[in-house]
Design an enzyme around this catalytic site. Structure first.
Site, PDB file in Angstrom:
ATOM      1  N   GLY A  11       0.772  -1.423   0.201  1.00 31.91           N
ATOM      2  CA  GLY A  11      -0.072   0.057   0.536  1.00 31.91           C
ATOM      3  C   GLY A  11       0.571   0.881   0.556  1.00 31.91           C
ATOM      4  O   GLY A  11      -0.105   2.129   0.643  1.00 31.91           O
ATOM      5  N   THR A  12       1.747   1.215  -0.456  1.00 30.48           N
ATOM      6  CA  THR A  12       2.684   2.470  -0.851  1.00 30.48           C
ATOM      7  C   THR A  12       1.959   3.759  -1.664  1.00 30.48           C
ATOM      8  O   THR A  12       2.003   4.566  -1.398  1.00 30.48           O
ATOM      9  CB  THR A  12       4.438   2.608  -0.840  1.00 30.48           C
ATOM     10  OG1 THR A  12       4.630   1.735  -2.280  1.00 30.48           O
ATOM     11  CG2 THR A  12       4.547   1.587   0.124  1.00 30.48           C
ATOM     12  N   ASN A  13       1.621   2.919  -2.438  1.00 30.33           N
ATOM     13  CA  ASN A  13       1.290   3.796  -3.618  1.00 30.33           C
ATOM     14  C   ASN A  13      -0.481   4.441  -3.147  1.00 30.33           C
ATOM     15  O   ASN A  13      -0.805   5.607  -3.175  1.00 30.33           O
ATOM     16  CB  ASN A  13       0.619   2.879  -5.265  1.00 30.33           C
ATOM     17  CG  ASN A  13       1.699   3.407  -5.720  1.00 30.33           C
ATOM     18  OD1 ASN A  13       1.957   4.198  -5.942  1.00 30.33           O
ATOM     19  ND2 ASN A  13       2.408   2.084  -6.003  1.00 30.33           N
ATOM     20  N   MET A  89      -3.510  -7.168  -7.663  1.00 29.18           N
ATOM     21  CA  MET A  89      -3.376  -8.108  -7.875  1.00 29.18           C
ATOM     22  C   MET A  89      -4.049  -9.175  -8.350  1.00 29.18           C
ATOM     23  O   MET A  89      -3.938 -10.219  -9.627  1.00 29.18           O
ATOM     24  CB  MET A  89      -2.580  -8.655  -7.252  1.00 29.18           C
ATOM     25  CG  MET A  89      -1.140  -8.091  -6.473  1.00 29.18           C
ATOM     26  SD  MET A  89      -0.104  -6.586  -8.289  1.00 29.18           S
ATOM     27  CE  MET A  89       0.800  -7.828  -8.362  1.00 29.18           C
ATOM     28  N   LEU A  92      -9.997  -6.463 -12.168  1.00 26.18           N
ATOM     29  CA  LEU A  92     -11.202  -6.756 -11.867  1.00 26.18           C
ATOM     30  C   LEU A  92     -12.492  -7.155 -13.544  1.00 26.18           C
ATOM     31  O   LEU A  92     -12.830  -6.992 -14.395  1.00 26.18           O
ATOM     32  CB  LEU A  92     -11.207  -5.600 -12.305  1.00 26.18           C
ATOM     33  CG  LEU A  92     -12.018  -4.312 -10.801  1.00 26.18           C
ATOM     34  CD1 LEU A  92     -12.305  -5.009 -10.252  1.00 26.18           C
ATOM     35  CD2 LEU A  92     -12.403  -2.784 -11.045  1.00 26.18           C
ATOM     36  N   ASN A 106      -5.144   2.168 -13.033  1.00 27.99           N
ATOM     37  CA  ASN A 106      -4.552   1.227 -12.306  1.00 27.99           C
ATOM     38  C   ASN A 106      -2.862   1.523 -12.560  1.00 27.99           C
ATOM     39  O   ASN A 106      -3.010   2.687 -13.241  1.00 27.99           O
ATOM     40  CB  ASN A 106      -4.692  -0.348 -13.502  1.00 27.99           C
ATOM     41  CG  ASN A 106      -3.351  -0.661 -12.509  1.00 27.99           C
ATOM     42  OD1 ASN A 106      -3.534  -1.276 -11.721  1.00 27.99           O
ATOM     43  ND2 ASN A 106      -2.859  -2.217 -13.569  1.00 27.99           N
ATOM     44  N   HIS A 108       1.083   0.270 -13.180  1.00 27.12           N
ATOM     45  CA  HIS A 108       1.733  -0.364 -13.166  1.00 27.12           C
ATOM     46  C   HIS A 108       3.115  -0.421 -13.195  1.00 27.12           C
ATOM     47  O   HIS A 108       3.659   0.464 -13.897  1.00 27.12           O
ATOM     48  CB  HIS A 108       1.931  -1.298 -14.901  1.00 27.12           C
ATOM     49  CG  HIS A 108       2.212  -2.416 -14.962  1.00 27.12           C
ATOM     50  ND1 HIS A 108       2.054  -3.702 -14.214  1.00 27.12           N
ATOM     51  CD2 HIS A 108       3.191  -2.516 -15.764  1.00 27.12           C
ATOM     52  CE1 HIS A 108       2.895  -4.676 -14.843  1.00 27.12           C
ATOM     53  NE2 HIS A 108       3.326  -4.265 -15.847  1.00 27.12           N
TER      54      HIS A 108
HETATM   55  C1  GAR Z   1       3.882  -1.758  -7.347  1.00 26.32           C
HETATM   56  O1  GAR Z   1       4.982  -1.164  -8.364  1.00 26.32           O
HETATM   57  C2  GAR Z   1       2.552  -1.352  -8.567  1.00 26.32           C
HETATM   58  O2  GAR Z   1       2.911  -1.106  -9.505  1.00 26.32           O
HETATM   59  C3  GAR Z   1       2.177  -2.906  -8.797  1.00 26.32           C
HETATM   60  O3  GAR Z   1       2.318  -2.919  -7.425  1.00 26.32           O
HETATM   61  C4  GAR Z   1       3.088  -2.444  -6.300  1.00 26.32           C
HETATM   62  C5  GAR Z   1       2.295  -2.119  -5.075  1.00 26.32           C
HETATM   63  O4  GAR Z   1       2.812  -1.487  -4.442  1.00 26.32           O
HETATM   64  N1  GAR Z   1       1.261  -3.144  -9.500  1.00 26.32           N
HETATM   65  C6  GAR Z   1       1.486  -4.030 -10.352  1.00 26.32           C
HETATM   66  O5  GAR Z   1       2.459  -4.897 -11.114  1.00 26.32           O
HETATM   67  C7  GAR Z   1       0.265  -4.649 -10.897  1.00 26.32           C
HETATM   68  N2  GAR Z   1       0.161  -4.908 -12.208  1.00 26.32           N
HETATM   69  P1  GAR Z   1       2.278  -0.948  -3.475  1.00 26.32           P
HETATM   70  O6  GAR Z   1       1.056  -1.971  -3.384  1.00 26.32           O
HETATM   71  O7  GAR Z   1       3.060  -0.700  -2.359  1.00 26.32           O
HETATM   72  O8  GAR Z   1       1.730   0.343  -4.041  1.00 26.32           O
END
Ligand code: GAR
Length: 200
Positions: A11-13, A89, A92, A106, A108
Site C-alpha cells: 500500500g505504498t501507492n 493483483m 477486475l 491502474n 503498473h
Molecule cells: C506497485 O509497484 C504497482 O505498480 C504494482 O504493484 C506494486 C504495489 O505496491 N502493480 C502491478 O504490478 C500491477 N500489475 P504498493 O502495494 O506498495 O502500492
C-alpha cells in the site's frame, strides 16, 4: 472526487495518494479501501488514516462474478466516483468496469505494453532493458492493456539490482499516480478511443 482504492499488498501507492490528499496537492478524498488479501499492510495504512477498510475474501464467494459483485456493492455503497487500483493483483470483473466506465485506473511498474503481469520490474530487469518506467492507465477487461494516461521512464544503470531498480520505480510511482489523479480531478483529461489527451 471520491476514490475507492483496491489493494493487495503493502500500500505504498495508497499512502502516496493519502499524503497528496492530506497535503492539498490532490483535490480528492479516499472514501474506502478494499483488499483481496487479509494480510495486506495497505489495510493497516487505511485504518491509521481512519478510513473504512475491508478485506473481501474471494474464497467466500462461489465464483469471480459473485466476488466482484460484492466489491461493486462496497464501492457503490461508499459513493465512489473513481476506482483506483493500487497494487491490486487481480483482474477486475466486467460488472465493476461496466459500472465505472473509464473511471477505473491502474498503475503498473513498467512502460506498458512491455512487461505486463505480476512481476513487471523483475521481468524488465532480467530482460536487460536499459529503460523501463511506470504507467498509469485506465483499466479494461484485458490485464494491463487499457488506454494510457501517464508514463514516465526510469533508467536502468549498470550497478542497479532488481532491488535498487524497484526503489527507483516506486519513487516515480508515488509521484506519478497522484499527479495523474490530479489531472483527472481538474478536468484536463480527454479520452478518444485509446488516445488519452491532457489539456493544458
Ligand atoms: C506497485 O509497484 C504497482 O505498480 C504494482 O504493484 C506494486 C504495489 O505496491 N502493480 C502491478 O504490478 C500491477 N500489475 P504498493 O502495494 O506498495 O502500492
Amino acid at each position: 472526487m471520491r476514490l475507492g482504492v483496491l489493494v493487495s499488498g503493502s500500500g505504498t501507492n495508497l499512502q502516496a495518494i493519502l499524503d497528496a490528499c492530506e497535503a492539498g496537492d490532490l483535490p480528492a478524498e479516499v472514501v474506502c479501501v478494499v483488499s483481496d488479501r487479509e494480510d495486506a499492510y495497505a489495510l493497516v495504512r487505511a485504518g491509521c488514516a481512519g478510513l473504512p477498510a475491508m478485506f473481501i475474501d474471494r474464497k467466500a464467494y462461489r465464483d469471480e462474478d459473485e466476488f466482484n459483485h460484492e466489491i461493486l456493492d462496497v464501492l457503490q455503497g461508499c459513493g465512489v466516483d473513481y476506482v483506483v487500483m493500487a497494487g491490486y493483483m487481480r483482474l477486475l470483473g466486467k460488472e465493476v468496469l461496466d459500472a465505472f466506465p473509464m473511471h477505473v485506473l491502474n498503475i503498473h511498474p513498467t512502460l506498458l505494453p512491455s512487461f505486463p503481469g505480476a512481476h513487471g520490474i523483475r521481468d524488465a530487469f532480467e530482460y536487460g532493458v536499459k529503460v523501463t518506467g511506470v504507467t498509469v492507465h485506465f483499466a479494461n477487461e484485458v490485464f494491463d492493456r487499457g488506454p494510457i494516461l501517464a508514463q514516465e521512464e526510469v533508467h536502468v544503470d549498470d550497478d542497479d539490482t532488481v532491488e535498487t531498480l524497484e526503489a527507483k520505480i516506486h519513487k516515480v510511482e508515488h509521484r506519478l499516480y497522484p499527479a495523474a489523479l490530479k489531472a483527472i480531478a481538474s478536468g484536463r483529461v480527454r479520452v478518444e478511443g485509446r488516445i488519452v489527451r491532457l489539456e493544458p
